[in-house]
Scaffold this motif. Sequence first.
Motif, PDB file in Angstrom:
ATOM      1  N   PRO A 111       0.819  -1.221   0.000  1.00  9.12           N
ATOM      2  CA  PRO A 111       0.000   0.000   0.000  1.00  9.12           C
ATOM      3  C   PRO A 111       0.848   1.264   0.000  1.00  9.12           C
ATOM      4  O   PRO A 111       1.973   1.278   0.522  1.00  9.12           O
ATOM      5  CB  PRO A 111      -0.793  -0.126   1.305  1.00  9.12           C
ATOM      6  N   PRO A 112       0.329   2.346  -0.548  1.00 12.18           N
ATOM      7  CA  PRO A 112       1.064   3.617  -0.579  1.00 12.18           C
ATOM      8  C   PRO A 112       1.451   4.112   0.813  1.00 12.18           C
ATOM      9  O   PRO A 112       2.494   4.748   0.980  1.00 12.18           O
ATOM     10  CB  PRO A 112       0.080   4.582  -1.259  1.00 12.18           C
ATOM     11  N   GLU A 113       0.630   3.801   1.827  1.00 14.77           N
ATOM     12  CA  GLU A 113       0.921   4.269   3.183  1.00 14.77           C
ATOM     13  C   GLU A 113       2.238   3.686   3.703  1.00 14.77           C
ATOM     14  O   GLU A 113       3.010   4.372   4.384  1.00 14.77           O
ATOM     15  CB  GLU A 113      -0.220   3.897   4.133  1.00 14.77           C
ATOM     16  N   SER A 114       2.481   2.428   3.366  1.00 11.63           N
ATOM     17  CA  SER A 114       3.739   1.805   3.790  1.00 11.63           C
ATOM     18  C   SER A 114       4.920   2.494   3.123  1.00 11.63           C
ATOM     19  O   SER A 114       5.948   2.752   3.758  1.00 11.63           O
ATOM     20  CB  SER A 114       3.735   0.309   3.441  1.00 11.63           C
ATOM     21  N   LYS A 115       4.779   2.798   1.839  1.00  9.38           N
ATOM     22  CA  LYS A 115       5.870   3.460   1.125  1.00  9.38           C
ATOM     23  C   LYS A 115       6.179   4.816   1.743  1.00  9.38           C
ATOM     24  O   LYS A 115       7.346   5.181   1.933  1.00  9.38           O
ATOM     25  CB  LYS A 115       5.522   3.605  -0.361  1.00  9.38           C
ATOM     26  N   GLN A 116       5.136   5.560   2.106  1.00 14.35           N
ATOM     27  CA  GLN A 116       5.341   6.888   2.680  1.00 14.35           C
ATOM     28  C   GLN A 116       6.065   6.806   4.025  1.00 14.35           C
ATOM     29  O   GLN A 116       6.996   7.577   4.296  1.00 14.35           O
ATOM     30  CB  GLN A 116       3.991   7.588   2.845  1.00 14.35           C
ATOM     31  N   ARG A 117       5.659   5.853   4.869  1.00 14.52           N
ATOM     32  CA  ARG A 117       6.308   5.748   6.180  1.00 14.52           C
ATOM     33  C   ARG A 117       7.760   5.319   6.032  1.00 14.52           C
ATOM     34  O   ARG A 117       8.648   5.812   6.742  1.00 14.52           O
ATOM     35  CB  ARG A 117       5.547   4.759   7.058  1.00 14.52           C
ATOM     36  N   PHE A 177       9.348  -4.921   8.778  1.00 18.31           N
ATOM     37  CA  PHE A 177       8.622  -3.656   8.877  1.00 18.31           C
ATOM     38  C   PHE A 177       7.158  -3.965   9.141  1.00 18.31           C
ATOM     39  O   PHE A 177       6.519  -4.674   8.362  1.00 18.31           O
ATOM     40  CB  PHE A 177       8.763  -2.840   7.597  1.00 18.31           C
ATOM     41  N   ASP A 178       6.640  -3.453  10.254  1.00 18.39           N
ATOM     42  CA  ASP A 178       5.250  -3.684  10.625  1.00 18.39           C
ATOM     43  C   ASP A 178       4.577  -2.331  10.823  1.00 18.39           C
ATOM     44  O   ASP A 178       4.893  -1.610  11.776  1.00 18.39           O
ATOM     45  CB  ASP A 178       5.189  -4.509  11.911  1.00 18.39           C
ATOM     46  N   PRO A 179       3.669  -1.958   9.936  1.00 15.86           N
ATOM     47  CA  PRO A 179       3.014  -0.651  10.060  1.00 15.86           C
ATOM     48  C   PRO A 179       2.304  -0.454  11.391  1.00 15.86           C
ATOM     49  O   PRO A 179       2.117   0.685  11.830  1.00 15.86           O
ATOM     50  CB  PRO A 179       2.013  -0.642   8.892  1.00 15.86           C
ATOM     51  N   TYR A 234      12.721   0.291  13.799  1.00 18.60           N
ATOM     52  CA  TYR A 234      14.087   0.779  13.594  1.00 18.60           C
ATOM     53  C   TYR A 234      15.109  -0.310  13.904  1.00 18.60           C
ATOM     54  O   TYR A 234      16.186  -0.352  13.301  1.00 18.60           O
ATOM     55  CB  TYR A 234      14.348   2.035  14.421  1.00 18.60           C
ATOM     56  N   GLY A 235      14.798  -1.214  14.840  1.00 13.87           N
ATOM     57  CA  GLY A 235      15.680  -2.342  15.091  1.00 13.87           C
ATOM     58  C   GLY A 235      15.654  -3.360  13.968  1.00 13.87           C
ATOM     59  O   GLY A 235      16.642  -4.044  13.712  1.00 13.87           O
ATOM     60  N   GLY A 236      14.523  -3.472  13.273  1.00 11.31           N
ATOM     61  CA  GLY A 236      14.376  -4.412  12.165  1.00 11.31           C
ATOM     62  C   GLY A 236      14.723  -3.782  10.828  1.00 11.31           C
ATOM     63  O   GLY A 236      15.885  -3.745  10.414  1.00 11.31           O
TER      64      GLY A 236
END
Length: 670
Positions: A369-375, A493-495, A503-505
Motif C-alpha cells: 500500500p502507498p501508506e507503507s511506502k510513505q512511512r 517492517f510492521d506498520p 528501527y531495530g528491524g
Amino acid sequence: MHLSTSARRLAISIAVLSSALAALPAAWAAPVLPGDDFFDYVNGEWLNSVEIPADRSSWGVGAALVEDTNLRIVKLIEGLAAEPSSAEAKKIADYYASFMDEAGIEAKGLAPLQPALAQIAAIGDKRALTKALGASLQADVDPLNATNFFTENLFGLWIAQGLKDSAHYTSYLLQGGLGMPDRAYYLDDTPSMKELRGKYLAHIAATFRLAGIADAEARAARVFELETKIAATHANREDSADVLKANNNWSAADFARKAPGMDWAAFFASAGLGGQKKFIVWHPTAIAGAARLVNSVPLETWKDFLAFHSINQVSAALPKALADQHFDFYGRALNGTPQQSLRWKRSLAAVNAAMPDALGKIYVAKYFPPESKQRLQQMVSNIVDAFHLRIDKLDWMAPATKKEAHAKLKTLYVGIGYPEKWASYEQLQVVPGDALGNLLRAERLHTQQQLAKLHQPVDRAEWCMPAQLVNAVNMPMQNAINFPAAILQPPYFDPSAGDAVNYGGIGATIGHEISHSFDDQGAQFDSKGRLRDWWTAADGKHFKQASAALAAQYSAYKPFPDLAINGQQTLSENLADLAGLSASYDAYHATLANKRVTPEADQQFFIGYAASWREKERDEALRRAILTDGHAPDKWRTATVRNLDAWYNAFNVQPGQTLYLAPKDRVRVW
C-alpha cells in the motif's frame, strides 16, 4: 545486502512475532545472559523448538517471509490463469503451467534437449568451439553484490557503468566454468571437500547416463579434470571481492595478446559483443587461463564439458530423473537438504527467473500500500539524516573527505518497493507446454536486454532486484539502493508496530544498505559512482585500521572447530551491519525528540534487531556459507551489538561476559 543467500524464517506467525516483540518486557526468561550470547538470549527458545523443513538447508525469518510471499504470488498466478487481464498475464500463467506439467515434460523426454546436444556434437574444430562458447555467454548478476556468484558458462558477463566512467555502460568479463560454487571445492585438501569432489564426479557421470550419453564415467572424468584446471586459474574469494584488482581495462585487440589461445573475434561476434571495443576484465588470470585451456585441452573434452553443462543448467525443465539427480547433488550433498521442494515452488522459481518484473507488478498492486511506502520514505530520510550527523561528529575525518561523504548521501537514489520503470516481456515467446523452450528463450531475452544497455544512456534508477524478492541491495556504481516490497512487511517492517521494533528491524536494514556506500568497497566510489580515492591519506589509514580491527574480531569466531569465519571475506557486510545499526539507533532516538529514553525502549530496539536474524542452518549449508558467502552467519552478525555502547547500557553487560569488549576495543568506524 541485508540477507544472506539462504533466506530466514520464524516458526511462529510473522504477524504474531511483530506484536510479541513490541510487548516484550525489560527482562525476560532466557537460558543465557545477553552479554554471553545475545543471539541465543533472544532466539534460544525458538532455536530449540524449530526444525528445518525437509526441503530447506536453513530456516529463519526471511524464509518464512519468502514462503508467505510465494503463496500469495501463486494465488495471483492461479487467478491470472482463470482470467488473464493482459498478454503479459497470459504469459505468466502459461509459463507457470508449462513447468507444472510434469506429465507433459515426461512424455517429451529428452527430445527438447536434442537440438542443443546435436549442435555440440557437430563441433568440428576449435574455431567452432570458440563460437559455441561465445553463444553460451549469458548476462549474469553484479559481482559487487552476488556473494555466491558462480556460473557454469566458461565466463560470466555483466553490463554496468564503467568503474571510472559512470556515464557509460561497459562489458565486464568474469571467471566461470565451474559446476561447484568456488575454486576451493576443487583445490582444498580437506576431508569434506574430497568427499564432495567424489559426489560431484558421480553426479556428472549420472547426468550423462540419464541423458543417454555413452561412456558416462570416462566423459565425467574428463569434465571434472577440465574444471579442476579451470579452478586453478580462478581468483580466490578475497581477491575477487577487491574491486581495485578487478579494474583491468582491455581493448578488444588486447585479448589475443593477454589471453592467447582463443579466436577472440569469433567469440565476441558469437556472444553479441562484436562491436565492443573496450572491456573490463574482472578476473584476468581466469580469462587468460581459460583461453590457454581452450587451446591445449582436446576438443572432445570441451564437447563433453558443454554437453554436461547444457543439461545441468536446465534440469528444472527436464524429466524427473534428471531433475532429481540435480537435486541429489546440489541440494542433498552440497547443502544437506534432505527433500526437494514441491513442484509448485520450483515452477514459481522458474517464472521469477524468467519474468521477475511481470510478477513484481501484480504483487505490488495487491500487497504494497502507498501508506507503507510513505512511512518507509520517512524512515529512510531520518536514517540518512543520522548518517549526516555521524559524519559531522567524526573527529578523525578531514573536511574534504566529509564533504564528499555528504555528497554521496545527498545524491543517493533510494528505491522503495518497486522500480520506476518495469521491464518489458513483449518480445518473450511463451509456448504452452514447452517448459525447456520457454526457459531458454527467457534467458536469451534477458541477455539481449542487458546487451542493449550498451547503446543506451545510464539509468541510475534501474533496479537489480524484483519487487517480490525478500532482500535489499546497495549499488555503489549507481550510488543507489533498492528495498523491494517483499522485505517491507512484518517482521522487518510492521506498520502497526512501534518505532523501536521497526528501527531495530527494517531500520537496521536501511542503515546497512546506506552504509554500504561507506564500507571497504563502497568507500572506493565517489558521489557519481566513479572508482576514485576521495580520502585523505590520514583518513584512509584510520579507516583501514578500524576495518582491520573488525576483520580480526570476526576471524576469531569459529562456528566449527576446524573452520573459522573469514573476517576479510565478510568485512564489507560486517562494516555495513555495524554502521547501519548505529545509524538506525541514532535515527530512532531522534524520533523520540524530548521524550525520556528508557532502558526498556533500547531493549526493544536491540531485541528487534537480534530477532530479525533468527536462522537455523544445516551443517553442510553453514560450511558452504562460511567458505563462499560475503556475509557472516546470522548468529555472528547479531554479535555486532558488542561494538555499541548503548547495548551495554540497555542490558547491563559486564566485564567477564563472553561478548564484553572494553570501550577501547569496541570498533567504531562511521
